[in-house]
Design an enzyme around this catalytic site. Structure first.
Site, PDB file in Angstrom:
ATOM      1  N   CYS A 198     -33.482  -4.651  44.298  1.00  0.00           N
ATOM      2  CA  CYS A 198     -32.683  -3.720  45.269  1.00  0.00           C
ATOM      3  C   CYS A 198     -33.253  -2.101  45.627  1.00  0.00           C
ATOM      4  O   CYS A 198     -33.440  -1.649  44.380  1.00  0.00           O
ATOM      5  CB  CYS A 198     -31.252  -3.594  45.010  1.00  0.00           C
ATOM      6  SG  CYS A 198     -30.334  -5.040  45.566  1.00  0.00           S
TER       7      CYS A 198
ATOM      8  N   CYS B 211     -26.966  -1.963  44.462  1.00  0.00           N
ATOM      9  CA  CYS B 211     -27.042  -3.064  43.370  1.00  0.00           C
ATOM     10  C   CYS B 211     -26.369  -2.895  42.000  1.00  0.00           C
ATOM     11  O   CYS B 211     -25.575  -4.026  41.700  1.00  0.00           O
ATOM     12  CB  CYS B 211     -28.691  -2.897  42.735  1.00  0.00           C
ATOM     13  SG  CYS B 211     -29.254  -4.202  41.696  1.00  0.00           S
TER      14      CYS B 211
ATOM     15  N   CYS C  17     -29.161  -8.461  40.949  1.00  0.00           N
ATOM     16  CA  CYS C  17     -27.736  -8.576  41.551  1.00  0.00           C
ATOM     17  C   CYS C  17     -27.686  -9.725  42.381  1.00  0.00           C
ATOM     18  O   CYS C  17     -26.758 -10.284  42.968  1.00  0.00           O
ATOM     19  CB  CYS C  17     -27.412  -7.435  42.109  1.00  0.00           C
ATOM     20  SG  CYS C  17     -28.089  -7.141  44.026  1.00  0.00           S
TER      21      CYS C  17
ATOM     22  N   CYS D  40     -32.629 -10.245  45.074  1.00  0.00           N
ATOM     23  CA  CYS D  40     -32.780  -8.973  44.070  1.00  0.00           C
ATOM     24  C   CYS D  40     -32.657  -9.877  42.643  1.00  0.00           C
ATOM     25  O   CYS D  40     -31.878 -10.651  42.416  1.00  0.00           O
ATOM     26  CB  CYS D  40     -31.661  -8.202  44.136  1.00  0.00           C
ATOM     27  SG  CYS D  40     -31.680  -6.948  42.861  1.00  0.00           S
TER      28      CYS D  40
ATOM     29  N   GLY E 281     -32.991  13.221  69.582  1.00  0.00           N
ATOM     30  CA  GLY E 281     -34.499  12.854  69.462  1.00  0.00           C
ATOM     31  C   GLY E 281     -35.430  13.877  69.865  1.00  0.00           C
ATOM     32  O   GLY E 281     -36.672  13.539  69.536  1.00  0.00           O
TER      33      GLY E 281
END
Lengths: 191, 283
Positions: free
Chosen positions: B263, B269, B241, B238, B29
């Protein structure tokens, strides 16, 4: 210049260094996991793993300190020829240091970075002889799923190093062509 | 034999970047400064991610590049071709087949594995930058773990909007120490940062910073007890899909404001459609 000095470097430097770096990165990212470093054949007492680490990471920008028996003509001239890294006796300015655990002591000699720039710290390459991940100190922290084990020369010293976090030293332990790492973020408990 | 060194960058540059990556992994980090190079693409097009990928790639890798989840946008296509040409690595659009994935602003829907490396393109690495413009000051704030200002910002969100309105680049606390900008991924993706089995590397080219998350690092999205963090997405399925669990893009389809949701992750997808899943607008 003698033949052993000229030999033992990477054959195909860009690709060999890329492979070696991925192993170094995997080791540093997963403390206690053992990786193998291929491609380097340095003169004794420098291990092939330590040699590959230096070929991968060191150049004119990284002062290297050779501790104890590693401070010999064979290693000095091999590192000079293959990496161009300046060698230093002043541990406080070393970016990398290599030697046996006993020769590298005391750890207080090396830079641990500042609180604002903790990355300005030394990386120590310890010639461990063997790597035992079945027994030894208990490692926990970033990079470790649950806990890992690693036999360490002095778990207390590494625990004290972790206590400096985010300052501190980062360690590679080398044996033959194998290497593992204990960065400062790793919590080390003696068991 | 090509006219380029392996993966474009010269070896000294790669060593410098590799040293920065190792320090970044040792201090999860924390933003490690590095000497970012000019790349053959403009800043803002992923020069940081490209340099990290170049320093990380090996000849045996299979590279996937996504831009907002899509493999087929300009940025993704050009970076993929760049490495095909300069590193001769194999490429793929399948998340599960890739060993290195460079991403702009998404984490793939398919769970990552321990064999994978995820490289993020980062525009502004400093999470405190829009609150405090001085690098000297933000360094000091990281040094002292002085992150009160970030909580004030999230609180002001609540005061103004009734909830934490930050929807992307949602700040996280890494390993209980550093507050980190996860790059502008939607906060929907934030939970995937934590305890991820893959290595996650972040490269900011213009701002010259590299940071990292080792596998299985604890990453916590900042929040309050009474306003807990909530990953969010469009409340729809979606259109192609039919997946109602993946992150969705809103697509405007005509001048009358008709819209559809699809998506964001094109590989996810298409894999679902290949498996027979069907949304309401699927042709």
């Amino acid at each position: 210049m003698s033949q052993p000095t000229l030999e033992g470097g990477f054959v195909d430097a860009p690709r060999d260094a890329a492979q070696a770096f991925r192993a170094c990165m995997s080791a540093m990212a997963r403390p206690g996991r053992v990786e193998t470093l291929y491609g380097a054949a340095p003169p004794a007492p420098l291990s092939p793993a330590a040699g590959a680490l230096f070929l991968t990471l060191c150049d004119a920008d990284t002062p290297v300190h050779l501790a104890g028996a590693h401070d010999c003509d064979a290693v000095r001239s091999w590192l000079a020829f293959h990496t161009g890294a300046p060698l230093t006796d002043d541990r406080a300015e070393a970016a990398f240091a290599v030697g046996t655990w006993a020769a590298l002591l005391p750890l207080a000699d090396y830079p641990v970075g500042s609180a604002r720039y903790p990355d300005r710290s030394a990386t120590l390459v310890v010639e461990a002889g063997t790597l035992d991940t079945a027994t030894g100190a208990r490692l926990t922290g970033p990079g470790i799923d649950g806990h890992a084990r690693l036999a360490l020369p002095d778990a207390g010293a590494l625990s004290a190093n972790h206590a400096l976090y985010p300052r501190g030293l980062d360690f590679f332990f080398a044996a033959g062509d194998r290497v593992t790492a204990v960065p400062r973020a790793t919590n080390v408990e003696d068991t | 034999m090509t006219d380029y060194n392996f993966a474009y960058l010269d070896e000294q540059t790669k060593r410098m970047i590799r040293r920065a990556i190792l320090k970044a992994l040792a201090i999860p980090g924390y933003q490690v400064p590095f000497a970012s190079r000019e790349m053959p693409m403009p800043y803002g097009w992923g020069t940081g991610g490209v340099q990290v990928t170049a320093a990380t790639l090996t000849p045996g890798d299979r590279l996937k590049v996504i831009d907002q989840g899509a493999d087929d946008t300009t940025n993704a296509v050009s970076i993929r071709k760049f490495f095909e040409r300069t590193a001769q690595v194999a490429t793929t659009t399948r998340t599960a087949e890739a060993s290195v994935i460079q991403t702009r602003h998404r984490i793939p829907e398919t769970p990552l594995t321990a064999e994978q490396v995820l490289v993020y393109q980062v525009p502004i690495p400093e999470p405190l930058r829009f609150l405090e413009p001085s690098e000297v000051e933000t360094r000091k704030m990281h040094e002292l773990s002085d992150y009160g200002l970030m909580h004030v910002k999230l609180y002001e969100d609540i005061a103004r909007h009734g909830h934490i309105a930050t929807a992307y680049a949602y700040p996280v606390l890494v390993a209980d120490r550093y507050v980190m900008d996860p790059s502008p991924i939607p906060k929907f993706d934030n939970p995937k940062l934590s305890n991820c089995p893959a290595i996650q590397l972040f490269g900011a080219g213009r701002e010259q910073r590299i940071y990292a998350l080792p596998p299985h690092t604890k990453v916590v999205s900042l929040d309050f007890e009474d306003h807990p963090f909530e990953p969010s997405k469009a409340d729809a399925a979606c259109a192609l899909c039919g997946d109602d669990a993946s992150y969705l893009d809103e697509v405007i389809t005509d001048d009358a404001g008709t819209r559809m949701f699809v998506c964001s992750d094109t590989d996810h997808c298409s894999a679902r459609r290949d498996a027979g899943h069907c949304g309401e607008d699927a042709a």
